[in-house]
Enzyme design. Structure first.
Site, PDB file in Angstrom:
ATOM      1  N   ASP A 145       1.210  -7.407   2.305  1.00  0.00           N
ATOM      2  CA  ASP A 145       1.095  -6.120   1.942  1.00  0.00           C
ATOM      3  C   ASP A 145       2.798  -5.777   1.874  1.00  0.00           C
ATOM      4  OD1 ASP A 145       0.832  -3.506   1.604  1.00  0.00           O
ATOM      5  OD2 ASP A 145      -0.737  -3.449   3.385  1.00  0.00           O
ATOM      6  N   SER A 148       4.175   2.302   8.070  1.00  0.00           N
ATOM      7  CA  SER A 148       3.921   1.313   7.199  1.00  0.00           C
ATOM      8  C   SER A 148       4.995   1.271   6.373  1.00  0.00           C
ATOM      9  CB  SER A 148       2.758   1.881   6.180  1.00  0.00           C
ATOM     10  OG  SER A 148       1.444   1.609   6.810  1.00  0.00           O
ATOM     11  N   HIS A 181       0.831  -1.231   0.059  1.00  0.00           N
ATOM     12  CA  HIS A 181      -0.134   0.038   0.072  1.00  0.00           C
ATOM     13  C   HIS A 181       0.767   1.132  -0.065  1.00  0.00           C
ATOM     14  CE1 HIS A 181       0.104  -0.103   4.386  1.00  0.00           C
ATOM     15  NE2 HIS A 181      -0.089   1.181   4.365  1.00  0.00           N
TER      16      HIS A 181
HETATM   17  N1  ARG Z   1      -4.609   0.418   7.366  1.00  0.00           N
HETATM   18  C1  ARG Z   1      -3.399   0.326   6.827  1.00  0.00           C
HETATM   19  C2  ARG Z   1      -2.401   1.597   7.253  1.00  0.00           C
HETATM   20  O1  ARG Z   1      -3.014   2.724   7.341  1.00  0.00           O
HETATM   21  C3  ARG Z   1      -3.416   0.441   5.258  1.00  0.00           C
HETATM   22  C4  ARG Z   1      -3.933  -0.752   4.765  1.00  0.00           C
HETATM   23  C5  ARG Z   1      -3.968  -0.810   3.165  1.00  0.00           C
HETATM   24  N2  ARG Z   1      -4.982  -1.705   2.770  1.00  0.00           N
HETATM   25  C6  ARG Z   1      -5.973  -1.615   2.481  1.00  0.00           C
HETATM   26  N3  ARG Z   1      -7.003  -2.498   2.230  1.00  0.00           N
HETATM   27  N4  ARG Z   1      -6.608  -0.404   1.901  1.00  0.00           N
HETATM   28  O2  ARG Z   1      -1.214   1.424   7.319  1.00  0.00           O
END
Ligand code: ARG
Length: 729
Positions: free
Chosen positions: A223, A662, A87
């Site tokens: 991811d 992230s 992401h």
């Molecule tokens: N919640 C994650 C973050 O803010 C991002 C995940 C991205 N995945 C998704 N299905 N949108 O770091």
């Protein structure tokens, strides 16, 4: 004397229950030796603080980069290979995708260096060093100054510091406020901007579970994505060029800099294992007061959720109808959905965990402390009053402010595009200089190409019409941007009619019209353009907002500064850590399961079996490529299998992270990479405001799952070959 004993007794009384638990805290690298080394080693770390952060020789911190300013990446080979999240690479993957070559859907793998893809807007920053600038910065202020004078004096001093530090070099220096203006630290970075895309799994793997599983455990998402940092042949930062070469230790050393790449461990995790995360957490609000929590719950979160639900609806409709549009808006949709769901979860968590009550309890302690002596009263007595007054004033405009930013500024792409392009066109009309003209036109063309690449007029128009109609209905008229009056007068208040005309006629809503206009721009036509009128009016409201709230802002800034200072004086034994602010931090803790609800226990790892359990052929969130299913059926996990032969996909640990972390490396007690952190868990979504020691978990992708995908799924074995694999006993 008596007073001192009383203060001491109170400090002990109040300090004890609020002592930081070992796992809470986003610590500054420079202070790891002083504040954390003993605790880290007691928790299992086998390295010294000097091996983690040093300015004298290469250390672990040299492997950690800020990825594009919004995520974290880590160097995992001797040749500049970077691991981050899928992401985080999503925008770059989208940029290279077309309906014919859809890397978002199918994944992308460079089978050799020549196939690695450049990304003009991407950069990584290496942290060279950090320094405490508190004394120097605070020397320019005094208690007689207004908040405005104070801010100006500080900004001016920061400018001087930055100029000194970057004189004669290409470094980037940033000086940031910590502990709400009580401390200041400088960070010196070196930025590399030839960052190439190396590999990414299909979104079905990299974003497995989509929005349904996002922010949730148990999770089964691959991811990750990979990039590579390139430098000029002499090892210095350079824009993309064919002659550039992967960054190496030798090149770094030639330039008197350090290089470190993380060895990659195949040992996996067990319950209670030591883990640490290094990275660039974006923002937390751990000192937020009860007034702030209330405003978040009553106004800010519901407003953002409501607006974003509408944005997502419109985007989805157009994306489903057209593959090109699906690619154009992929990253925007994902980002919008990510924080839409975040605010839903945050509100739930704030309520369920009674964060408001917890904050009030802290404020009661603080008040007792502030009243415990005349000296304290003089210094800290007014803080909470200032904060309460500030929120009382700002609550009235909070909803409008959120509309202004979520709809006005960031609702549709045309607003900022028209505003920025118009400023350049104004210059173009003004200048007589042919060279300047040519330069401006080239700039405008580049700007337009970038904007229109990810722009669909029908989608943008529908968003504009629906979002601004909602703005008008939901927000007090006194807070409407001025062009609403124009819509009321000339279009009977019908934003759809206004939008229809604007998108049919404006120079800023169509690429060909824009190109024709900048070839022969006319000031009169520009002034009448509906996109110029709308965007100018929104921007005017935006600047107006700041000055309208100046008094309340000043109270809040001062109140928070005193409150946080007082809290730290009140608990002198406690090691406080500052709120996240996109500076490098580390957090350490343990792998571990948790109890999300009565009678429910969540294990600390998920496996490939679980991926298959969730598989729904053809689903937009839970589909999988056939090749992936084949690999599962062959059960050929090779060296990536866990001790019992299973393939671990994700794991959880109680480290303290937030957005911006992230892509961060998850590192074991020996300093080896065991995963990449990518999410937090639903039960602790209030964690940015109050850490929840029992509940809060980091969700990470096991490095062995990453390598399995790279090696067995993609056949990009050359990437695994360039890593230093640690295979254990
Ligand atoms: N919640 C994650 C973050 O803010 C991002 C995940 C991205 N995945 C998704 N299905 N949108 O770091």
């Amino acid at each position: 004397m008596f007073k001192r004993i009383l203060v001491l007794a109170m400090a002990i009384l109040f300090a004890a229950p609020s002592l930081v638990k070992a796992d809470e805290g986003m610590w500054l690298p420079m202070f790891v030796k002083r504040l954390n080394e003993v605790d880290m080693q007691a928790a299992g770390l086998q390295l010294t603080a000097e091996e983690l952060y040093s300015i004298n020789h290469s250390s672990l911190k040299d492997a950690i980069v800020s990825f594009g300013g919004f995520c974290t990446g880590e160097i995992i080979s001797g040749e500049g290979l970077i691991l981050t999240n899928h992401h985080c690479g999503y925008g770059a993957i989208q940029d290279h995708s077309t309906v014919e070559n859809d890397y978002l859907t199918d994944g992308f793998w460079a089978m050799d260096r020549t196939e690695e893809l450049g990304n003009p807007d991407l950069f990584v920053d290496f942290l060279l060093r950090m320094e405490d600038m508190t004394d120097r910065v605070l020397a320019v202020v005094n208690d007689e100054m207004t908040e405005d004078e104070r801010a100006q004096a500080i900004d001016a001093e920061i400018k001087v510091i930055k100029a000194e530090v970057t004189e004669g070099n290409d470094y980037i220096a940033k000086v940031k406020s910590f502990f709400e203006g009580n401390e200041y630290y400088m960070f010196v970075y070196e930025r590399f901007n030839d960052i190439r895309l190396v590999g990414a799994p299909p979104s079905s793997v990299g974003k497995y579970g989509g929005d349904t599983d996002n922010w949730m455990w148990p999770r089964h998402t691959g991811d990750f994505s990979m990039f590579r940092v390139y430098a000029a042949p002499n090892g210095t930062p350079a824009a993309y060029a064919e002659e550039n070469v992967p960054l190496t230790k030798e090149l770094r050393e030639q330039n008197d800099a350090f290089y470190h790449h993380l060895p990659v461990s195949l040992e996996g995790v067990a319950n209670d294992d030591y883990t640490m995360v290094w990275g660039y957490p974006g923002s937390t609000d751990r000192f937020l007061t009860s007034w702030g929590v209330k405003q978040m719950l009553d106004i800010k979160a519901p407003t953002i959720v409501d607006i974003r639900a509408l944005k997502l609806d419109v985007m989805k409709k157009h994306m489903n109808a057209n593959s090109a549009v699906r690619i154009q808006y992929a990253a925007k949709y994902a980002q919008t959905a990510n924080y839409w769901k975040y605010f839903i979860g945050q509100s739930k968590g704030l309520k369920r965990l009674n964060v408001f009550g917890k904050k009030q309890a802290i404020e009661a302690e603080y008040t007792a402390f502030a009243n415990s002596s005349e000296e304290n009263k003089a210094k800290y007595g007014e803080a909470l009053t200032l904060i309460a007054e500030a929120y009382a004033a700002m609550d009235a405009t909070e909803k409008g402010a959120n509309y202004l930013s979520e709809v006005g500024i960031r609702g549709t792409d045309v607003v900022l595009f028209a505003f920025r392009a118009k400023r350049m066109i104004d210059q173009l009309i003004e200048t007589e200089d042919a060279d300047e003209k040519a330069g401006l036109i080239a700039q405008l063309e580049g700007f337009a190409a970038e904007h229109f690449k990810n722009y669909d007029a029908a989608l943008d128009e529908e968003q504009f019409a629906k979002l601004f109609a909602k703005y008008e209905a939901e927000v007090d008229a006194a807070q409407h941007p001025s062009f609403f009056a124009h819509v009321n007068k000339k279009y009977k208040g019908d934003f759809a009619k206004f939008a229809a005309k604007m998108y049919a006629k404006s120079y800023f809503t169509d690429e060909a019209r824009f190109a024709a206009f900048i070839a022969a721009p006319k000031a009169k036509k520009l002034a009448k353009d509906l996109a110029v009128i709308a965007s100018g009016s929104v921007i005017q409201s935006y600047f107006g907002m700041g000055s309208a709230n100046a008094e309340a802002d000043a109270k809040l800034v001062k109140g928070n500064r005193l409150f946080v200072d007082g809290l730290r004086k009140m608990n002198p034994e406690k090691n406080y850590y500052p709120n996240a602010n996109s500076t490098m931090r580390t957090t350490f803790g343990k792998v571990g399961d948790y109890v999300p609800a009565d009678a429910v226990q969540y294990d600390y790892v998920t496996t490939l079996e679980g991926v298959i359990e969730k598989y729904v052929p053809g689903d937009h969130e839970f589909d999988l490529p056939q090749k992936f299913i084949d690999l599962y059926e062959a059960k050929d996990y090779g060296q990536y299998a866990d001790k019992d032969g299973k393939l671990i996909v994700n794991f959880i640990h109680n480290t303290d992270i937030t957005g911006g972390n992230s892509g961060s490396p998850v590192i074991n007690a020996k300093g080896h990479l065991i995963g990449t952190a990518f999410d937090g868990n639903w039960e602790a979504m209030s964690g940015d405001i109050a850490f929840e020691p029992e509940l809060q978990r980091t969700i990470s992708c096991d490095i062995r799952y990453v390598l399995f995908i790279v090696d067995k799924y993609a056949g990009a074995t050359h990437l695994v070959d360039e890593m230093d694999l640690i295979k254990g006993e």
